[in-house]
Design an enzyme around this catalytic site. Structure first.
Site, mmCIF file in Angstrom:
data_model
loop_
_atom_site.group_PDB
_atom_site.id
_atom_site.type_symbol
_atom_site.label_atom_id
_atom_site.label_comp_id
_atom_site.label_asym_id
_atom_site.label_seq_id
_atom_site.Cartn_x
_atom_site.Cartn_y
_atom_site.Cartn_z
ATOM 1 N N ARG A 1 0.855 -1.193 0.000
ATOM 2 C CA ARG A 1 0.000 0.000 0.000
ATOM 3 C C ARG A 1 0.888 1.239 0.000
ATOM 4 O O ARG A 1 1.722 1.428 0.885
ATOM 5 C CB ARG A 1 -0.939 0.041 1.209
ATOM 6 C CG ARG A 1 -1.767 1.335 1.236
ATOM 7 C CD ARG A 1 -2.986 1.276 2.130
ATOM 8 N NE ARG A 1 -2.686 1.221 3.539
ATOM 9 C CZ ARG A 1 -3.596 1.382 4.508
ATOM 10 N NH1 ARG A 1 -4.876 1.607 4.193
ATOM 11 N NH2 ARG A 1 -3.250 1.292 5.775
ATOM 12 N N ASP B 1 -4.433 3.088 14.513
ATOM 13 C CA ASP B 1 -3.555 3.602 13.470
ATOM 14 C C ASP B 1 -3.990 5.013 13.118
ATOM 15 O O ASP B 1 -4.799 5.630 13.820
ATOM 16 C CB ASP B 1 -3.516 2.672 12.258
ATOM 17 C CG ASP B 1 -4.837 2.633 11.488
ATOM 18 O OD1 ASP B 1 -5.801 3.322 11.889
ATOM 19 O OD2 ASP B 1 -4.897 1.913 10.476
#
Length: 543
Positions: free
Chosen positions: A189, A463
């Site tokens: 990613r 996160d």
């Protein structure tokens, strides 16, 4: 500061004057500067920057203009005049190593031990189908981490990545290495359109971080993956509409052309994790159809985007973060619409993240496991082809919920073509919800200051996405001067008081006794408190 500075010879089709590229120096135990940044890669980065940066800035300016319209009262709507609405088209055939995506595990690409553990079988001998090696939400984007991430992806592509854990008192070092026979398929990613990499300058201008991640990793690994029979696979985050998807597709194509690869060789899954993108799933998929292998419902960033996009809409002020799940009508519609669009066009529809980290207490772990099973069972039952987990422990339980390799036959024909996707401003707004948002902010900032992009806190993996929810929700509650369910008005004075109280709560519950550690948390509290209390909401914490 050390920099490497070179004049890049240019093709006439790109520019009419020489370009200068400067790349900040770094300390690496694995590779020299010329190993990671050979002349051909520097040329590729310079050419791509020259070709794509102007349009990227145009797209970013369009985001601001659109947000101003949302702030003035508009809401996202479906498009009706895009070629994607025509019948008959499908995405390109899905490669064999992308046809089983029942469980994908994610984590920061810079953490070598974690990368190996994500790719290898877990304690039950069960491996994830895919391991998404993340340069974005779970990685603190320091230059050291970026370089380490690139080196780790190269090690994965070469099947020689290892990590030696230093010996503890009285013990021996522990060596971690890949299991090349029974290994999850790696995906990368990249960072989003909005981010720049300030350590790479082209004629003095920072390069797009996502462009840098994509080009550098493809340059070093695409051909090696192909030689070993693997597809080079990527994830793209934070897309907002089809023109951004077109920009990314053209970038992929430019990299393929430079590397001499057939167009469509590099495959990609787009995260549908912004509210505007939820209204353009089919358009986005159409733009990337030559390389698309699916769309992913990134639930946490989507909630963040719901709040941020409609931050000025007083009738859509969202409830406590902990109460917003995939059973909410607009979230359920979003998931089913994604499944319908993907399966109609031959692409995979990926579900979201279960963000638990397994607790040390057996009873807590049992409760967490039951919640993961329920979440993944629901995702499988509505037609998702797979899901995400944040820890190897949960791979086994998640995988068991997906009985078939894929569910492309689930079409949701009964779903309307334009379902209701706008969030509803209903539900509890409590002092504990406010406290939780503040605790997450303090803990995350303390981790961020230690170059971490994700932290295990209160048995959850927090996160960047969950930090963003917490940040913008406090801002929205303050901006609209809401009253909590007990009648308490949300004011700056209340928020400042709660920051002090929650700092003490963290110190006590985490049993922090070191004066240096206490100081770190206090400094983190002071930083994140001022970010939460900014009068004008920044679009992203990272900017």
């Amino acid at each position: 500061m050390i920099t490497e500075k070179h004049s890049i010879p240019q093709k006439a089709s790109y520019v009419e004057r020489p370009l200068t590229i400067e790349i900040t120096g770094f300390k690496s135990q694995k590779n020299t500067f010329s190993d990671l940044f050979p002349a051909d890669l520097e040329t590729l980065l310079a050419e791509l920057h020259t070709s794509f940066e102007s349009e990227r800035q145009t797209l970013l300016a369009a985001r601001i203009e659109k947000q101003n319209r949302y702030d003035a009262g508009e809401v996202p709507r479906f498009k009706k005049d895009h070629p994607s609405r025509k019948t008959g088209w499908k995405v390109a055939p899905i490669p064999a190593d992308l046809q089983d995506r029942r469980v994908e595990i994610t984590g920061p690409v810079s953490n070598t031990k974690m990368v190996i553990n994500m790719l290898n079988p877990n304690q039950d001998g069960v491996r994830a189908c895919m391991a998404m090696l993340d340069f974005e939400d779970s990685m603190g984007p320091t230059w050291k981490n970026v370089i380490c991430g690139i080196e780790n992806v190269i090690g994965v592509a070469n099947l020689n990545l290892t990590y030696e854990q230093p010996a503890e008192a009285g013990g021996a070092p522990k060596l971690y290495k890949l299991d090349p026979v029974n290994m999850a398929h790696p995906m990368v990613r990249v960072r989003g359109l909005h981010l720049a990499e300030k350590n790479v300058l082209i004629n003095g201008t920072p390069i797009s971080a996502g462009l840098f991640d994509l080009a550098t990793n493809a340059f070093h690994t695409a051909k090696n993956f192909l030689k070993s029979g693997k597809t080079p696979k990527f994830y793209v985050p934070k897309c907002e509409h089809y023109l951004e998807a077109r920009w990314w597709n053209q970038l992929f194509r430019g990299i393929e052309d430079f590397l001499g690869l057939v167009n469509g060789t590099l495959k990609v899954t787009f995260l549908i994790e912004t509210l505007p993108a939820a209204f353009q799933m089919e358009e986005i998929l159409f733009e990337i159809r030559e390389r698309a292998c699916g769309l992913n419902g990134g639930r946490w960033d989507k909630i963040f985007s719901d709040i941020k996009t409609l931050k000025m809409h007083k009738d859509r002020v969202l409830a406590d973060r902990s109460t917003i799940d995939m059973t909410k009508p607009w979230m359920d519609n979003y998931a089913k619409h994604l499944i319908k669009i993907c399966h109609k066009r031959g692409a995979y529809a990926m579900g979201g993240m279960s963000a638990f980290t397994p607790g040390q207490d057996a009873e807590l772990r049992k409760i967490q496991t039951e919640k993961v099973i329920a979440d993944k069972c629901r995702e499988a039952s509505i037609g998702h082809d797979g899901c995400w987990v944040s820890h190897p422990y949960f791979v086994t339980h998640a995988k068991e919920q997906f009985k078939k390799t894929n569910q492309l036959d689930v079409m949701h024909a009964d779903q309307p073509s334009e379902p209701e996707l706008l969030p509803e401003g209903v539900g509890p707004k409590t002092i504990e919800g406010l406290r939780q948002n503040i605790r997450v902010g303090i803990a995350y900032q303390q981790g961020w200051d230690q170059e971490l992009g994700c932290i295990s806190f209160e048995n959850l993996m927090e996160d960047l996405a969950t930090l963003e929810i917490s940040r913008v929700q406090v801002w929205q509650w303050l901006h609209h001067k809401i009253r909590l369910d007990d009648g308490t008005p949300v004011t700056e004075e209340l928020v400042r008081r709660l920051f002090n109280e929650e700092l003490q709560t963290i110190i006590e519950q985490e049993k922090i006794t070191s004066s240096d550690h206490v100081r770190q948390y206090r400094e983190a509290k002071n930083k994140i408190q001022e970010i939460y209390l900014q009068k004008e909401l920044n679009h992203f914490f990272t900017t």
